[in-house]
Design a protein around this motif. Structure first.
Motif, PDB file in Angstrom:
ATOM      1  N   LYS A  47      42.666  33.317  41.447  1.00 47.46           N
ATOM      2  CA  LYS A  47      41.728  33.391  40.327  1.00 47.46           C
ATOM      3  C   LYS A  47      41.291  34.837  40.101  1.00 47.46           C
ATOM      4  N   SER A  48      40.746  35.088  38.917  1.00 49.61           N
ATOM      5  CA  SER A  48      40.281  36.435  38.592  1.00 49.61           C
ATOM      6  C   SER A  48      39.007  36.799  39.343  1.00 49.61           C
ATOM      7  N   ALA A  49      38.226  35.796  39.709  1.00 44.84           N
ATOM      8  CA  ALA A  49      36.974  36.030  40.428  1.00 44.84           C
ATOM      9  C   ALA A  49      36.520  34.724  41.052  1.00 44.84           C
ATOM     10  N   LEU A  50      35.644  34.836  42.059  1.00 46.77           N
ATOM     11  CA  LEU A  50      35.025  33.664  42.661  1.00 46.77           C
ATOM     12  C   LEU A  50      33.511  33.791  42.537  1.00 46.77           C
ATOM     13  N   PRO A  51      32.825  32.669  42.227  1.00 46.23           N
ATOM     14  CA  PRO A  51      31.361  32.713  42.128  1.00 46.23           C
ATOM     15  C   PRO A  51      30.725  32.849  43.504  1.00 46.23           C
ATOM     16  N   ILE A  52      29.531  33.405  43.538  1.00 49.54           N
ATOM     17  CA  ILE A  52      28.778  33.562  44.784  1.00 49.54           C
ATOM     18  C   ILE A  52      27.475  32.796  44.657  1.00 49.54           C
ATOM     19  N   VAL A  53      27.165  31.997  45.687  1.00 45.43           N
ATOM     20  CA  VAL A  53      25.946  31.179  45.668  1.00 45.43           C
ATOM     21  C   VAL A  53      25.090  31.509  46.883  1.00 45.43           C
ATOM     22  N   ASP A  54      23.776  31.279  46.755  1.00 45.69           N
ATOM     23  CA  ASP A  54      22.880  31.514  47.888  1.00 45.69           C
ATOM     24  C   ASP A  54      22.811  30.281  48.773  1.00 45.69           C
ATOM     25  N   GLU A  55      21.873  30.275  49.725  1.00 45.37           N
ATOM     26  CA  GLU A  55      21.775  29.162  50.684  1.00 45.37           C
ATOM     27  C   GLU A  55      21.397  27.846  50.033  1.00 45.37           C
ATOM     28  N   ASN A  56      20.857  27.896  48.816  1.00 49.40           N
ATOM     29  CA  ASN A  56      20.478  26.676  48.095  1.00 49.40           C
ATOM     30  C   ASN A  56      21.542  26.221  47.106  1.00 49.40           C
ATOM     31  N   GLY A  57      22.661  26.914  47.089  1.00 46.31           N
ATOM     32  CA  GLY A  57      23.728  26.560  46.165  1.00 46.31           C
ATOM     33  C   GLY A  57      23.519  27.094  44.763  1.00 46.31           C
ATOM     34  N   CYS A  58      22.557  27.995  44.596  1.00 45.58           N
ATOM     35  CA  CYS A  58      22.287  28.567  43.272  1.00 45.58           C
ATOM     36  C   CYS A  58      23.216  29.753  42.999  1.00 45.58           C
ATOM     37  N   LEU A  59      23.733  29.824  41.799  1.00 41.14           N
ATOM     38  CA  LEU A  59      24.647  30.892  41.405  1.00 41.14           C
ATOM     39  C   LEU A  59      23.901  32.225  41.343  1.00 41.14           C
ATOM     40  N   THR A  60      24.403  33.216  42.074  1.00 35.80           N
ATOM     41  CA  THR A  60      23.754  34.539  42.087  1.00 35.80           C
ATOM     42  C   THR A  60      24.626  35.625  41.468  1.00 35.80           C
ATOM     43  N   GLY A  61      25.938  35.455  41.485  1.00 33.96           N
ATOM     44  CA  GLY A  61      26.830  36.479  40.950  1.00 33.96           C
ATOM     45  C   GLY A  61      28.274  36.077  41.176  1.00 33.96           C
ATOM     46  N   ARG A  62      29.157  37.068  41.232  1.00 28.56           N
ATOM     47  CA  ARG A  62      30.572  36.793  41.471  1.00 28.56           C
ATOM     48  C   ARG A  62      31.232  38.010  42.107  1.00 28.56           C
ATOM     49  N   LEU A  63      32.441  37.804  42.627  1.00 30.26           N
ATOM     50  CA  LEU A  63      33.263  38.892  43.159  1.00 30.26           C
ATOM     51  C   LEU A  63      34.622  38.793  42.490  1.00 30.26           C
ATOM     52  N   ASP A  64      35.007  39.846  41.742  1.00 29.23           N
ATOM     53  CA  ASP A  64      36.270  39.770  41.002  1.00 29.23           C
ATOM     54  C   ASP A  64      37.389  40.506  41.727  1.00 29.23           C
ATOM     55  N   LEU A  65      38.597  40.349  41.205  1.00 27.12           N
ATOM     56  CA  LEU A  65      39.779  40.927  41.850  1.00 27.12           C
ATOM     57  C   LEU A  65      39.735  42.450  41.882  1.00 27.12           C
ATOM     58  N   HIS A  66      39.243  43.051  40.813  1.00 26.40           N
ATOM     59  CA  HIS A  66      39.179  44.514  40.773  1.00 26.40           C
ATOM     60  C   HIS A  66      38.330  45.046  41.927  1.00 26.40           C
ATOM     61  N   SER A  67      37.158  44.461  42.116  1.00 28.05           N
ATOM     62  CA  SER A  67      36.277  44.890  43.206  1.00 28.05           C
ATOM     63  C   SER A  67      36.906  44.608  44.559  1.00 28.05           C
ATOM     64  N   ALA A  68      37.590  43.470  44.673  1.00 23.62           N
ATOM     65  CA  ALA A  68      38.217  43.096  45.940  1.00 23.62           C
ATOM     66  C   ALA A  68      39.300  44.093  46.331  1.00 23.62           C
ATOM     67  N   TYR A  69      40.175  44.431  45.397  1.00 19.92           N
ATOM     68  CA  TYR A  69      41.262  45.357  45.699  1.00 19.92           C
ATOM     69  C   TYR A  69      40.732  46.784  45.904  1.00 19.92           C
ATOM     70  N   LYS A  70      39.702  47.154  45.169  1.00 15.98           N
ATOM     71  CA  LYS A  70      39.098  48.475  45.355  1.00 15.98           C
ATOM     72  C   LYS A  70      38.528  48.596  46.767  1.00 15.98           C
ATOM     73  N   TYR A  71      37.852  47.558  47.219  1.00 17.69           N
ATOM     74  CA  TYR A  71      37.295  47.542  48.571  1.00 17.69           C
ATOM     75  C   TYR A  71      38.417  47.582  49.613  1.00 17.69           C
ATOM     76  N   LYS A  72      39.485  46.835  49.361  1.00 18.14           N
ATOM     77  CA  LYS A  72      40.620  46.771  50.279  1.00 18.14           C
ATOM     78  C   LYS A  72      41.305  48.126  50.397  1.00 18.14           C
TER      79      LYS A  72
END
Length: 448
Positions: A228-253
């Motif tokens: 996928k192009s990105a995955l959603p990020i949720v907190d401990e309550n399952g609430c949507l807080t943001g996402r992590l996309d492929l560009h950021s993932a590969y840049k970090y890698k």
């Protein structure tokens, strides 16, 4: 623009440094042609004075984009030579993610200024990200996800998607009144749905997501392997807080790989190609000292055979120290040059400046560690001429190693041979041979 074209621009800039008018024209061309991340690499190919001359010709917005793409040490070099009034515009209207990437080694006055210039929403995002540690993915999440309430219909979702749809956005997330993630709808499917359908009837509930407290390295791999192009990020309550996309993932890698390459040679992972001589010397001196401990340990084991080696025992015991110090010093330079070649930062135009800088670093570290080793040798063997012998050999070998670290990868690259694969082998051979000849030659003249 391909990194392969950077050497061409390096040549042009070197040729025009004395021609302010034509250099300004070239800066306009660069700004309209190159991406900021490529210009960041381009600037790092020059010593600080010509780097600053070119930097000042770019527009304020372009400067900020370049600044965000620079390594930490390169940013500090820019900030150290500019007045605060000239630096502050670099921190105007940053988003939370950009400021988080800059905070390492950044002065408090710049951080405070940047926060005051952020929108209220971005300050809220910044606070949310800072609730997580640097090892947790929540720290590095972006807040640009598309979301919509489950109570709305397909028509409303289409309107949301029509507004500033960002790259790597292929789904819209459906949440309840408390922002709890309920599911997602692929945008390519949404376009063909009836406008009157409620979102609760068409959402995909089996959503792959990341918990904000999850380890960032594991999360990066999960995004890359998700398809996928990105995955959603949720907190401990399952609430949507943001996402992590492929560009950021590969840049970090990619940053991780670069860090590992530099650290394997005992270099700072942020070291600039034209970092100050004193800073480069300090960074490398630490690892030369660590290497010295292991080298003397090897020498101690050889010293156990003193009775067998008889008259040449001192020379034989100390030979590994000479070879090892030259090898580690050369590998530090070699690693830095290989990275510079890979990024297109090194050309005929700036090669001599790099050689001079590395020779200065080699001279400083050579004199430092030759003195330390000479003193240790004197107390170990109580022989002043032996101390002089090893001082000469260590200084000479580190200087040769510094030169070899620049020229070996350069020559190999000219012959289309990968210096990352063969450079270390050739470098070790050169430093070992020179070190032994220098040490044993001086020993023959001064001791026998």
């Amino acid at each position: 623009m391909s990194l392969e074209l950077l050497p061409i621009y390096i040549e042009k800039i070197e040729a025009l440094l004395a021609d302010e008018l034509r250099l300004n024209e070239l800066a306009v061309e660069i700004e309209s042609t190159l991406m900021p991340e490529h210009v960041a690499i381009l600037l790092e190919a020059f010593p600080i004075k010509p780097r600053l001359s070119l930097w000042e010709l770019f527009s304020a917005d372009y400067q900020q984009n370049i600044f965000l793409e620079m390594k930490n040490e390169s940013r500090q070099m820019i900030l150290n030579v500019m007045d605060d009034d000239a630096c502050f515009p670099l921190f105007d209207k940053l988003d939370a993610n950009s400021l988080l990437e800059l905070t390492e080694d950044l002065s408090d006055r710049f951080i405070e200024y940047a926060v005051t210039k952020m929108t209220a929403k971005q300050r809220e995002y910044l606070k949310k990200a800072q609730d997580y540690s640097e090892d947790e993915v929540g720290r590095w999440q972006s807040f640009d996800e598309k979301r919509i309430s489950q109570k709305l219909k397909v028509a409303a979702a289409k309107k949301v998607c029509a507004k500033n749809l960002l790259p790597l956005t292929d789904v819209i997330y459906v949440v309840d009144n408390n922002a709890k993630l309920l599911g997602e709808i692929p945008i390519n499917k949404l376009l063909f749905l009836d406008d009157e359908l409620p979102l609760s009837d068409v959402l995909y509930q089996d959503v792959q997501y990341l918990e904000a407290s999850k380890d960032v390295d594991e999360s990066i791999d999960e995004v890359i392997l998700s398809g996928k192009s990105a995955l959603p990020i949720v907190d401990e309550n399952g609430c949507l807080t943001g996402r992590l996309d492929l560009h950021s993932a590969y840049k970090y890698k990619d940053q991780q790989k670069d860090n590992q390459l530099m650290q394997s040679a005992g270099l700072s992972d942020e070291e600039d190609l034209f970092a100050s001589v004193w800073l480069s010397s300090k960074n490398r001196a630490i690892w030369l000292g660590i290497n010295l401990v292991t080298a003397f340990l090897a020498s101690w084991f050889i010293g156990l055979f003193e009775a067998t080696l008889q008259q040449v025992v001192a020379l034989a015991v100390l030979m590994p120290v000479v070879a090892s110090m030259g090898g580690i010093s050369g590998s530090q330079t070699l690693t830095l040059i290989i990275r510079g070649l890979a990024l297109g930062q090194i050309s005929d135009a700036n090669r001599q400046a790099i050689v001079k800088k590395e020779l200065k670093v080699g001279a400083i570290n050579g004199m430092l560690w030759a003195t330390v080793i000479g003193i240790i040798t004197f107390y170990w063997f109580d022989n002043p001429m032996l101390s002089v012998t090893i001082c000469i050999a260590i200084l000479g070998n580190i200087l040769v190693a510094s030169l070899s670290g620049v020229w070996i990868p350069w020559i190999l690259n000219k012959f289309n041979i990968d210096p990352a694969l063969s450079g270390a082998v050739i470098l070790t051979t050169v430093t070992d041979i020179f070190g032994f000849i220098a040490f044993l030659g001086c020993g023959t003249l001064l001791l026998l």
